[in-house]
Design a protein around this motif. Structure first.
Motif, PDB file in Angstrom:
ATOM      1  N   LEU A  47      19.706  36.603  62.673  1.00  0.00           N
ATOM      2  CA  LEU A  47      18.420  37.212  62.989  1.00  0.00           C
ATOM      3  C   LEU A  47      17.809  37.890  61.761  1.00  0.00           C
ATOM      4  N   ASP A  48      18.636  38.562  60.972  1.00  0.00           N
ATOM      5  CA  ASP A  48      18.131  39.163  59.730  1.00  0.00           C
ATOM      6  C   ASP A  48      17.637  38.092  58.768  1.00  0.00           C
ATOM      7  N   PHE A  49      18.384  37.007  58.685  1.00  0.00           N
ATOM      8  CA  PHE A  49      17.996  35.895  57.816  1.00  0.00           C
ATOM      9  C   PHE A  49      16.653  35.305  58.241  1.00  0.00           C
ATOM     10  N   LEU A  50      16.485  35.092  59.548  1.00  0.00           N
ATOM     11  CA  LEU A  50      15.227  34.533  60.057  1.00  0.00           C
ATOM     12  C   LEU A  50      14.060  35.492  59.855  1.00  0.00           C
ATOM     13  N   LYS A  51      14.314  36.800  60.052  1.00  0.00           N
ATOM     14  CA  LYS A  51      13.263  37.796  59.806  1.00  0.00           C
ATOM     15  C   LYS A  51      12.843  37.791  58.347  1.00  0.00           C
ATOM     16  N   GLU A  52      13.824  37.697  57.458  1.00  0.00           N
ATOM     17  CA  GLU A  52      13.536  37.722  56.025  1.00  0.00           C
ATOM     18  C   GLU A  52      12.705  36.514  55.595  1.00  0.00           C
ATOM     19  N   HIS A  53      12.978  35.373  56.185  1.00  0.00           N
ATOM     20  CA  HIS A  53      12.323  34.145  55.721  1.00  0.00           C
ATOM     21  C   HIS A  53      11.084  33.760  56.527  1.00  0.00           C
ATOM     22  N   TYR A  54      10.951  34.238  57.743  1.00  0.00           N
ATOM     23  CA  TYR A  54       9.846  33.780  58.593  1.00  0.00           C
ATOM     24  C   TYR A  54       8.898  34.877  59.048  1.00  0.00           C
ATOM     25  N   GLN A  55       9.283  36.126  58.950  1.00  0.00           N
ATOM     26  CA  GLN A  55       8.419  37.192  59.437  1.00  0.00           C
ATOM     27  C   GLN A  55       7.731  37.861  58.253  1.00  0.00           C
ATOM     28  N   GLY A  56       6.444  38.047  58.389  1.00  0.00           N
ATOM     29  CA  GLY A  56       5.707  38.735  57.341  1.00  0.00           C
ATOM     30  C   GLY A  56       5.341  37.818  56.189  1.00  0.00           C
ATOM     31  N   HIS A  57       5.144  38.408  55.030  1.00  0.00           N
ATOM     32  CA  HIS A  57       4.714  37.665  53.844  1.00  0.00           C
ATOM     33  C   HIS A  57       5.898  36.980  53.177  1.00  0.00           C
ATOM     34  N   THR A  58       5.609  35.876  52.523  1.00  0.00           N
ATOM     35  CA  THR A  58       6.631  35.169  51.772  1.00  0.00           C
ATOM     36  C   THR A  58       6.849  35.873  50.441  1.00  0.00           C
ATOM     37  N   VAL A  59       8.083  36.217  50.183  1.00  0.00           N
ATOM     38  CA  VAL A  59       8.434  36.920  48.953  1.00  0.00           C
ATOM     39  C   VAL A  59       8.775  35.886  47.885  1.00  0.00           C
ATOM     40  N   MET A  60       8.155  36.030  46.720  1.00  0.00           N
ATOM     41  CA  MET A  60       8.414  35.091  45.626  1.00  0.00           C
ATOM     42  C   MET A  60       9.578  35.623  44.802  1.00  0.00           C
ATOM     43  N   ASP A  61      10.792  35.317  45.249  1.00  0.00           N
ATOM     44  CA  ASP A  61      11.975  35.757  44.533  1.00  0.00           C
ATOM     45  C   ASP A  61      12.603  34.576  43.789  1.00  0.00           C
ATOM     46  N   ASN A  62      13.849  34.739  43.331  1.00  0.00           N
ATOM     47  CA  ASN A  62      14.465  33.686  42.527  1.00  0.00           C
ATOM     48  C   ASN A  62      14.829  32.434  43.333  1.00  0.00           C
TER      49      ASN A  62
END
Length: 127
Positions: A47-62
């Protein structure tokens, strides 16, 4: 039985080509990317993984390029179908009967060219 298999095949082909259902084929990438995150942080849940990747803005990380390979992160197929349903409208068309009369007075004496053609066009003669 064969018709059912053919119908299912064409339905599957349509859904994969005309909808975003083909994104489900990217689920193994989602599982593998989740495992990559688990190796970096063992305490992360799905659930944390899905929140990080699908909820909110896309973070431009490495690992931004890897994130964009996940299902439903990009749109590959956009199909718009518009169906307009309107009530039928009754139109009344008044028919007007118009009668056009033209008079032509054609008399042979009015055609001087007719006499010129009399000499050329004659019935065949027997010798």
């Amino acid at each position: 039985m064969v018709k059912a298999h053919i119908t299912i095949f064409f339905l599957f082909l349509f859904l994969m080509g005309q909808t975003e259902l083909h994104q489900l084929l990217k689920l193994p990438i989602l599982v593998e990317h989740f495992r990559e995150h688990r190796r970096l942080d063992a305490g992360i849940t799905l659930l944390d993984f899905l929140k990080e990747h699908y909820q909110g803005h896309t973070v431009m990380d490495n690992d931004y390029q890897r994130d964009m390979q996940l299902p439903f992160k990009t749109t590959d197929c956009v199909t718009t179908i518009s169906i307009v349903c309107e009530e039928p409208v009754a139109y009344e068309i008044d028919r007007v009967m118009a009668e056009v009369k033209k008079e032509f007075n054609l008399h042979p004496e009015y055609f001087p060219s007719r006499q010129a053609l009399d000499n050329i066009f004659q019935p065949p003669r027997f010798a």
